[in-house]
Design a protein around this motif. Structure first.
Motif, PDB file in Angstrom:
ATOM      1  N   GLY A   3      -5.231  -6.813  26.188  1.00 32.61           N
ATOM      2  CA  GLY A   3      -6.123  -5.957  25.411  1.00 32.61           C
ATOM      3  C   GLY A   3      -5.402  -4.754  24.812  1.00 32.61           C
ATOM      4  N   ALA A   4      -4.541  -4.136  25.596  1.00 31.92           N
ATOM      5  CA  ALA A   4      -3.794  -2.975  25.101  1.00 31.92           C
ATOM      6  C   ALA A   4      -2.852  -3.381  23.982  1.00 31.92           C
ATOM      7  CB  ALA A   4      -3.020  -2.324  26.248  1.00 31.92           C
ATOM      8  N   TRP A   5      -2.168  -4.502  24.141  1.00 35.97           N
ATOM      9  CA  TRP A   5      -1.209  -4.937  23.125  1.00 35.97           C
ATOM     10  C   TRP A   5      -1.894  -5.368  21.833  1.00 35.97           C
ATOM     11  CZ3 TRP A   5       1.932  -7.921  27.278  1.00 35.97           C
ATOM     12  CH2 TRP A   5       2.813  -7.027  27.915  1.00 35.97           C
ATOM     13  N   ILE A   6      -3.057  -5.987  21.922  1.00 34.46           N
ATOM     14  CA  ILE A   6      -3.793  -6.374  20.715  1.00 34.46           C
ATOM     15  C   ILE A   6      -4.147  -5.118  19.913  1.00 34.46           C
ATOM     16  CG2 ILE A   6      -6.057  -7.220  19.916  1.00 34.46           C
ATOM     17  CD1 ILE A   6      -4.139  -9.486  20.472  1.00 34.46           C
ATOM     18  N   ARG A   7      -4.611  -4.083  20.592  1.00 34.19           N
ATOM     19  CA  ARG A   7      -4.983  -2.849  19.906  1.00 34.19           C
ATOM     20  C   ARG A   7      -3.745  -2.127  19.367  1.00 34.19           C
ATOM     21  NH1 ARG A   7      -7.779  -2.700  24.581  1.00 34.19           N
ATOM     22  NH2 ARG A   7      -7.075  -0.643  25.208  1.00 34.19           N
ATOM     23  N   ALA A   8      -2.672  -2.120  20.146  1.00 30.52           N
ATOM     24  CA  ALA A   8      -1.426  -1.500  19.668  1.00 30.52           C
ATOM     25  C   ALA A   8      -0.913  -2.216  18.434  1.00 30.52           C
ATOM     26  CB  ALA A   8      -0.372  -1.522  20.773  1.00 30.52           C
ATOM     27  N   LEU A   9      -0.966  -3.524  18.442  1.00 29.79           N
ATOM     28  CA  LEU A   9      -0.490  -4.317  17.310  1.00 29.79           C
ATOM     29  C   LEU A   9      -1.212  -3.909  16.027  1.00 29.79           C
ATOM     30  CD1 LEU A   9       1.263  -6.685  16.310  1.00 29.79           C
ATOM     31  CD2 LEU A   9      -0.635  -8.197  16.927  1.00 29.79           C
ATOM     32  N   ARG A  10      -2.517  -3.758  16.097  1.00 30.01           N
ATOM     33  CA  ARG A  10      -3.292  -3.360  14.910  1.00 30.01           C
ATOM     34  C   ARG A  10      -2.822  -2.006  14.386  1.00 30.01           C
ATOM     35  NH1 ARG A  10      -4.683  -3.953  10.319  1.00 30.01           N
ATOM     36  NH2 ARG A  10      -6.544  -2.908   9.596  1.00 30.01           N
ATOM     37  N   LEU A  11      -2.548  -1.083  15.276  1.00 30.46           N
ATOM     38  CA  LEU A  11      -2.099   0.242  14.836  1.00 30.46           C
ATOM     39  C   LEU A  11      -0.696   0.190  14.244  1.00 30.46           C
ATOM     40  CD1 LEU A  11      -3.493   2.422  17.743  1.00 30.46           C
ATOM     41  CD2 LEU A  11      -4.398   2.199  15.425  1.00 30.46           C
ATOM     42  N   TYR A  12       0.207  -0.561  14.868  1.00 29.75           N
ATOM     43  CA  TYR A  12       1.547  -0.696  14.290  1.00 29.75           C
ATOM     44  C   TYR A  12       1.461  -1.274  12.883  1.00 29.75           C
ATOM     45  CZ  TYR A  12       3.694   0.295  18.824  1.00 29.75           C
ATOM     46  OH  TYR A  12       4.103   0.886  19.994  1.00 29.75           O
ATOM     47  N   GLU A  13       0.569  -2.229  12.685  1.00 29.24           N
ATOM     48  CA  GLU A  13       0.425  -2.829  11.361  1.00 29.24           C
ATOM     49  C   GLU A  13      -0.125  -1.824  10.349  1.00 29.24           C
ATOM     50  OE1 GLU A  13      -1.794  -6.357  12.354  1.00 29.24           O
ATOM     51  OE2 GLU A  13       0.052  -7.477  12.764  1.00 29.24           O
ATOM     52  N   LEU A  14      -0.959  -0.902  10.790  1.00 29.04           N
ATOM     53  CA  LEU A  14      -1.456   0.145   9.896  1.00 29.04           C
ATOM     54  C   LEU A  14      -0.367   1.163   9.553  1.00 29.04           C
ATOM     55  CD1 LEU A  14      -4.982   0.827  11.426  1.00 29.04           C
ATOM     56  CD2 LEU A  14      -4.475  -0.230   9.218  1.00 29.04           C
ATOM     57  N   ILE A  15       0.547   1.380  10.486  1.00 26.70           N
ATOM     58  CA  ILE A  15       1.630   2.346  10.286  1.00 26.70           C
ATOM     59  C   ILE A  15       2.699   1.805   9.340  1.00 26.70           C
ATOM     60  CG2 ILE A  15       3.558   3.514  11.435  1.00 26.70           C
ATOM     61  CD1 ILE A  15       1.795   3.540  13.982  1.00 26.70           C
ATOM     62  N   LEU A  16       2.943   0.509   9.389  1.00 28.56           N
ATOM     63  CA  LEU A  16       4.088  -0.068   8.680  1.00 28.56           C
ATOM     64  C   LEU A  16       4.241   0.336   7.217  1.00 28.56           C
ATOM     65  CD1 LEU A  16       4.389  -3.575  10.314  1.00 28.56           C
ATOM     66  CD2 LEU A  16       6.078  -1.728  10.340  1.00 28.56           C
ATOM     67  N   PRO A  17       3.186   0.406   6.413  1.00 26.45           N
ATOM     68  CA  PRO A  17       3.403   0.764   5.009  1.00 26.45           C
ATOM     69  C   PRO A  17       4.074   2.122   4.801  1.00 26.45           C
ATOM     70  CG  PRO A  17       1.228  -0.181   5.296  1.00 26.45           C
ATOM     71  CD  PRO A  17       1.806   0.020   6.669  1.00 26.45           C
ATOM     72  N   SER A  18       3.862   3.082   5.703  1.00 25.10           N
ATOM     73  CA  SER A  18       4.472   4.407   5.538  1.00 25.10           C
ATOM     74  C   SER A  18       5.489   4.725   6.624  1.00 25.10           C
ATOM     75  CB  SER A  18       3.386   5.482   5.522  1.00 25.10           C
ATOM     76  OG  SER A  18       2.665   5.462   6.741  1.00 25.10           O
ATOM     77  N   ALA A  19       5.852   3.738   7.427  1.00 23.31           N
ATOM     78  CA  ALA A  19       6.714   3.981   8.580  1.00 23.31           C
ATOM     79  C   ALA A  19       8.059   4.585   8.199  1.00 23.31           C
ATOM     80  CB  ALA A  19       6.922   2.688   9.367  1.00 23.31           C
ATOM     81  N   THR A  20       8.695   4.076   7.181  1.00 21.94           N
ATOM     82  CA  THR A  20      10.014   4.569   6.802  1.00 21.94           C
ATOM     83  C   THR A  20       9.940   6.016   6.338  1.00 21.94           C
ATOM     84  OG1 THR A  20      10.679   2.350   6.219  1.00 21.94           O
ATOM     85  CG2 THR A  20      12.015   4.119   5.349  1.00 21.94           C
ATOM     86  N   PHE A  21       8.906   6.351   5.593  1.00 18.15           N
ATOM     87  CA  PHE A  21       8.742   7.721   5.102  1.00 18.15           C
ATOM     88  C   PHE A  21       8.685   8.712   6.260  1.00 18.15           C
ATOM     89  CE2 PHE A  21       6.028  11.300   3.832  1.00 18.15           C
ATOM     90  CZ  PHE A  21       6.788  11.817   2.795  1.00 18.15           C
ATOM     91  N   TYR A  22       7.998   8.351   7.302  1.00 18.56           N
ATOM     92  CA  TYR A  22       7.844   9.248   8.441  1.00 18.56           C
ATOM     93  C   TYR A  22       8.909   9.042   9.511  1.00 18.56           C
ATOM     94  CZ  TYR A  22       3.456  10.872   6.554  1.00 18.56           C
ATOM     95  OH  TYR A  22       2.509  11.441   5.750  1.00 18.56           O
TER      96      TYR A  22
END
Length: 142
Positions: free
Chosen positions: A101-120
């Motif tokens: 359950g924790a990893w499923i939720r973490a995965l969704r957040l990592y996927e939301l971060i990816l578009p701006s990850a390099t910038f930050y």
């Protein structure tokens, strides 16, 4: 640029604490109460309620990390890392359901971060996403 610098400092500060906790979990047994206390501190550091954040649905998590209609990278990163580490701790403690359950939720957040990850400077986002996918697959086949 001042906002970006502030975000980077917050991410670095919380990131160091979470990285140390991650290292300790991966190297050997860590008391689950200690894991939870450290996750609570990290989440409170970015203004998130740990009880809610660590139990929320993926949809609620998305609402928690939105700031002005956009993903708040600081909150998103710290929350994703906290959930990732919660999963590591649960897996190490023999609780695959909580880990999943924790990893499923973490995965969704990592996927939301990816578009701006390099910038930050969140270059680890893709690495974490890959790791979470591998851990989920291992749970499913194990």
């Amino acid at each position: 640029m001042p906002q970006r610098d502030y975000i980077l400092r917050l991410i670095e500060q919380m990131g160091r604490a979470l990285a140390e906790l991650r290292r300790r979990i991966l190297e050997g047994p860590v008391d689950p109460a200690e894991v939870r206390a450290e996750l609570d501190r990290a989440l409170q550091g970015v203004g998130l309620d740990a009880d809610l954040a660590l139990r929320a649905s993926p949809e609620t998590l998305e609402l928690m990390i939105l700031g002005g209609g956009e993903v708040d990278p600081t909150r998103a990163w710290v929350l994703a890392e906290a959930l990732y580490i919660q999963g590591l701790g649960a897996d190490a403690a023999g609780d695959p359901d909580t880990a999943h359950g924790a990893w499923i939720r973490a995965l969704r957040l990592y996927e939301l971060i990816l578009p701006s990850a390099t910038f930050y400077g969140l270059d680890e986002a893709e690495e974490r996403r890959t790791d979470v996918l591998a851990r989920l697959q291992a749970l499913d086949t194990g």
